[in-house]
Design a protein around this motif. Structure first.
Motif, PDB file in Angstrom:
ATOM      1  N   ASP A 175      93.132  69.962   9.176  1.00  0.00           N
ATOM      2  CA  ASP A 175      92.540  70.151   7.717  1.00  0.00           C
ATOM      3  C   ASP A 175      92.720  71.352   7.121  1.00  0.00           C
ATOM      4  O   ASP A 175      93.382  72.195   7.632  1.00  0.00           O
ATOM      5  CB  ASP A 175      90.734  70.160   8.318  1.00  0.00           C
ATOM      6  CG  ASP A 175      90.196  71.327   8.867  1.00  0.00           C
ATOM      7  OD1 ASP A 175      90.875  72.455   8.635  1.00  0.00           O
ATOM      8  OD2 ASP A 175      89.146  71.158   9.567  1.00  0.00           O
ATOM      9  N   PRO A 176      92.472  71.467   5.891  1.00  0.00           N
ATOM     10  CA  PRO A 176      92.808  72.534   4.782  1.00  0.00           C
ATOM     11  C   PRO A 176      92.333  73.895   5.399  1.00  0.00           C
ATOM     12  O   PRO A 176      92.874  75.018   5.045  1.00  0.00           O
ATOM     13  CB  PRO A 176      92.080  72.109   3.560  1.00  0.00           C
ATOM     14  CG  PRO A 176      91.833  70.917   3.686  1.00  0.00           C
ATOM     15  CD  PRO A 176      91.474  70.502   4.997  1.00  0.00           C
ATOM     16  N   THR A 177      91.459  74.005   6.505  1.00  0.00           N
ATOM     17  CA  THR A 177      91.006  75.352   6.966  1.00  0.00           C
ATOM     18  C   THR A 177      91.593  75.500   8.539  1.00  0.00           C
ATOM     19  O   THR A 177      91.515  76.793   9.059  1.00  0.00           O
ATOM     20  CB  THR A 177      89.512  75.557   7.161  1.00  0.00           C
ATOM     21  OG1 THR A 177      89.036  74.670   8.280  1.00  0.00           O
ATOM     22  CG2 THR A 177      88.931  75.390   5.916  1.00  0.00           C
ATOM     23  N   GLY A 178      92.760  74.821   9.037  1.00  0.00           N
ATOM     24  CA  GLY A 178      93.397  74.946   9.894  1.00  0.00           C
ATOM     25  C   GLY A 178      92.907  74.284  11.240  1.00  0.00           C
ATOM     26  O   GLY A 178      93.411  74.485  12.376  1.00  0.00           O
ATOM     27  N   ASN A 179      91.924  73.371  10.976  1.00  0.00           N
ATOM     28  CA  ASN A 179      91.497  72.665  12.472  1.00  0.00           C
ATOM     29  C   ASN A 179      92.184  71.534  12.657  1.00  0.00           C
ATOM     30  O   ASN A 179      92.325  70.679  11.713  1.00  0.00           O
ATOM     31  CB  ASN A 179      89.923  72.362  12.276  1.00  0.00           C
ATOM     32  CG  ASN A 179      89.108  73.514  11.887  1.00  0.00           C
ATOM     33  OD1 ASN A 179      88.827  74.231  13.051  1.00  0.00           O
ATOM     34  ND2 ASN A 179      88.519  73.743  10.845  1.00  0.00           N
ATOM     35  N   ASN A 180      92.505  71.133  13.904  1.00  0.00           N
ATOM     36  CA  ASN A 180      93.086  70.044  14.308  1.00  0.00           C
ATOM     37  C   ASN A 180      91.929  68.834  14.593  1.00  0.00           C
ATOM     38  O   ASN A 180      90.931  69.162  15.168  1.00  0.00           O
ATOM     39  CB  ASN A 180      93.774  70.003  15.573  1.00  0.00           C
ATOM     40  CG  ASN A 180      95.210  71.000  15.275  1.00  0.00           C
ATOM     41  OD1 ASN A 180      95.382  71.045  14.412  1.00  0.00           O
ATOM     42  ND2 ASN A 180      95.792  71.138  16.673  1.00  0.00           N
ATOM     43  N   TRP A 181      92.162  67.639  14.176  1.00  0.00           N
ATOM     44  CA  TRP A 181      91.308  66.568  14.206  1.00  0.00           C
ATOM     45  C   TRP A 181      92.288  65.289  14.790  1.00  0.00           C
ATOM     46  O   TRP A 181      93.260  65.145  14.335  1.00  0.00           O
ATOM     47  CB  TRP A 181      91.006  65.987  12.829  1.00  0.00           C
ATOM     48  CG  TRP A 181      89.855  66.873  12.216  1.00  0.00           C
ATOM     49  CD1 TRP A 181      90.143  68.131  11.380  1.00  0.00           C
ATOM     50  CD2 TRP A 181      88.462  67.235  12.373  1.00  0.00           C
ATOM     51  NE1 TRP A 181      89.060  68.782  11.125  1.00  0.00           N
ATOM     52  CE2 TRP A 181      88.192  68.308  11.653  1.00  0.00           C
ATOM     53  CE3 TRP A 181      87.591  66.114  13.259  1.00  0.00           C
ATOM     54  CZ2 TRP A 181      86.783  68.660  11.952  1.00  0.00           C
ATOM     55  CZ3 TRP A 181      86.328  66.700  13.210  1.00  0.00           C
ATOM     56  CH2 TRP A 181      85.941  67.633  12.481  1.00  0.00           C
ATOM     57  N   TRP A 182      91.752  64.760  15.914  1.00  0.00           N
ATOM     58  CA  TRP A 182      92.438  63.798  16.614  1.00  0.00           C
ATOM     59  C   TRP A 182      91.343  62.466  16.300  1.00  0.00           C
ATOM     60  O   TRP A 182      90.326  62.307  16.781  1.00  0.00           O
ATOM     61  CB  TRP A 182      92.357  63.986  18.137  1.00  0.00           C
ATOM     62  CG  TRP A 182      92.991  65.135  18.598  1.00  0.00           C
ATOM     63  CD1 TRP A 182      92.520  66.084  19.256  1.00  0.00           C
ATOM     64  CD2 TRP A 182      94.201  65.726  18.278  1.00  0.00           C
ATOM     65  NE1 TRP A 182      93.312  67.097  19.457  1.00  0.00           N
ATOM     66  CE2 TRP A 182      94.427  67.026  18.604  1.00  0.00           C
ATOM     67  CE3 TRP A 182      95.332  65.346  17.658  1.00  0.00           C
ATOM     68  CZ2 TRP A 182      95.781  67.740  18.599  1.00  0.00           C
ATOM     69  CZ3 TRP A 182      96.530  65.796  17.328  1.00  0.00           C
ATOM     70  CH2 TRP A 182      96.471  67.193  17.762  1.00  0.00           C
ATOM     71  N   ILE A 183      91.904  61.619  15.234  1.00  0.00           N
ATOM     72  CA  ILE A 183      91.142  60.770  14.850  1.00  0.00           C
ATOM     73  C   ILE A 183      91.487  59.417  15.693  1.00  0.00           C
ATOM     74  O   ILE A 183      92.603  58.904  15.525  1.00  0.00           O
ATOM     75  CB  ILE A 183      91.642  60.453  13.141  1.00  0.00           C
ATOM     76  CG1 ILE A 183      91.411  61.647  12.507  1.00  0.00           C
ATOM     77  CG2 ILE A 183      90.872  59.202  12.582  1.00  0.00           C
ATOM     78  CD1 ILE A 183      92.100  61.658  11.163  1.00  0.00           C
ATOM     79  N   SER A 184      90.297  58.917  16.029  1.00  0.00           N
ATOM     80  CA  SER A 184      90.720  57.928  17.080  1.00  0.00           C
ATOM     81  C   SER A 184      89.704  56.765  17.079  1.00  0.00           C
ATOM     82  O   SER A 184      88.517  56.839  16.646  1.00  0.00           O
ATOM     83  CB  SER A 184      90.442  58.487  18.571  1.00  0.00           C
ATOM     84  OG  SER A 184      91.467  59.520  18.824  1.00  0.00           O
ATOM     85  N   LYS A 185      90.125  55.389  17.733  1.00  0.00           N
ATOM     86  CA  LYS A 185      89.108  54.356  18.072  1.00  0.00           C
ATOM     87  C   LYS A 185      89.598  53.887  19.237  1.00  0.00           C
ATOM     88  O   LYS A 185      90.539  53.728  19.600  1.00  0.00           O
ATOM     89  CB  LYS A 185      89.275  53.400  16.705  1.00  0.00           C
ATOM     90  CG  LYS A 185      88.636  52.186  17.197  1.00  0.00           C
ATOM     91  CD  LYS A 185      88.613  51.066  16.041  1.00  0.00           C
ATOM     92  CE  LYS A 185      87.614  50.119  16.616  1.00  0.00           C
ATOM     93  NZ  LYS A 185      87.653  49.262  15.312  1.00  0.00           N
ATOM     94  N   ARG A 186      88.667  53.684  20.199  1.00  0.00           N
ATOM     95  CA  ARG A 186      88.783  53.025  21.307  1.00  0.00           C
ATOM     96  C   ARG A 186      89.147  51.508  21.360  1.00  0.00           C
ATOM     97  O   ARG A 186      88.558  50.862  20.408  1.00  0.00           O
ATOM     98  CB  ARG A 186      87.634  53.002  22.136  1.00  0.00           C
ATOM     99  CG  ARG A 186      87.691  52.811  23.589  1.00  0.00           C
ATOM    100  CD  ARG A 186      88.513  53.973  24.303  1.00  0.00           C
ATOM    101  NE  ARG A 186      88.334  53.643  25.710  1.00  0.00           N
ATOM    102  CZ  ARG A 186      89.618  53.826  26.498  1.00  0.00           C
ATOM    103  NH1 ARG A 186      90.732  54.213  26.193  1.00  0.00           N
ATOM    104  NH2 ARG A 186      89.538  53.247  27.884  1.00  0.00           N
ATOM    105  N   LEU A 187      90.227  51.253  21.763  1.00  0.00           N
ATOM    106  CA  LEU A 187      90.762  49.724  21.673  1.00  0.00           C
ATOM    107  C   LEU A 187      90.167  48.753  22.621  1.00  0.00           C
ATOM    108  O   LEU A 187      90.302  47.615  22.489  1.00  0.00           O
ATOM    109  CB  LEU A 187      92.159  49.739  21.842  1.00  0.00           C
ATOM    110  CG  LEU A 187      93.085  50.403  20.744  1.00  0.00           C
ATOM    111  CD1 LEU A 187      94.747  50.520  21.003  1.00  0.00           C
ATOM    112  CD2 LEU A 187      92.833  50.092  19.277  1.00  0.00           C
ATOM    113  N   VAL A 188      89.392  49.358  23.569  1.00  0.00           N
ATOM    114  CA  VAL A 188      88.814  48.343  24.621  1.00  0.00           C
ATOM    115  C   VAL A 188      87.319  48.891  24.839  1.00  0.00           C
ATOM    116  O   VAL A 188      87.139  50.047  24.518  1.00  0.00           O
ATOM    117  CB  VAL A 188      89.784  48.235  25.955  1.00  0.00           C
ATOM    118  CG1 VAL A 188      91.180  47.661  25.653  1.00  0.00           C
ATOM    119  CG2 VAL A 188      89.721  49.555  26.388  1.00  0.00           C
TER     120      VAL A 188
END
Length: 132
Positions: free
Chosen positions: A113-126
């Motif tokens: 994000d613009p302030t330096g945080n990492n985001w792991w954008i996820s959806k469980r497939l099962v």
């Protein structure tokens, strides 16, 4: 022990440069809702209370001395990884990796994000737990 509604015994407290702009980013990308804020007499944001889905957390503006920006990493579940990833990039995030199906059965993308945080954008497939 009393815990306010929506709060667990531990929750993120993000220290950033640009608390207000991070809140806008989180609203635009993840549908975050601002639950309230406290502002110091000098106008600096003491904290903004935010909710995304079922999770509450706080964001605070750094003061340039003892409270320094501390980027973190956050794993967030969403309905549509590809759309959320595109919204994040449009809102100023930088890509870590594009959406892909992972061997642990999540569809996932990564952004900063613009302030330096990492985001792991996820959806469980099962509909099953992760292997133990």
């Amino acid at each position: 022990m009393y815990l306010p509604d929506g709060y667990g015994t531990i929750f993120p407290y993000m220290l950033v440069n640009g608390a207000n702009s991070l809140c806008v980013f989180l609203a635009d990308v993840f549908g975050a809702e601002e639950m309230g804020r406290t502002v110091f007499p000098d106008g600096r944001i003491a904290n903004i209370r935010i909710r995304i889905g079922t999770s509450n957390f706080m964001i605070s503006e750094t003061d340039g001395s003892a409270m320094k920006s501390m980027p973190g990493a956050y794993y967030i579940y969403v309905e549509d990884v590809d759309d959320t990833y595109k919204r994040a990039l449009s809102a100023g995030a930088k890509s870590i990796f594009e959406p892909a199906d992972m061997p642990y059965l999540d569809r996932q993308a990564g952004v900063v994000d613009p302030t330096g945080n990492n985001w792991w954008i996820s959806k469980r497939l099962v509909e099953e737990p992760y292997d133990s």
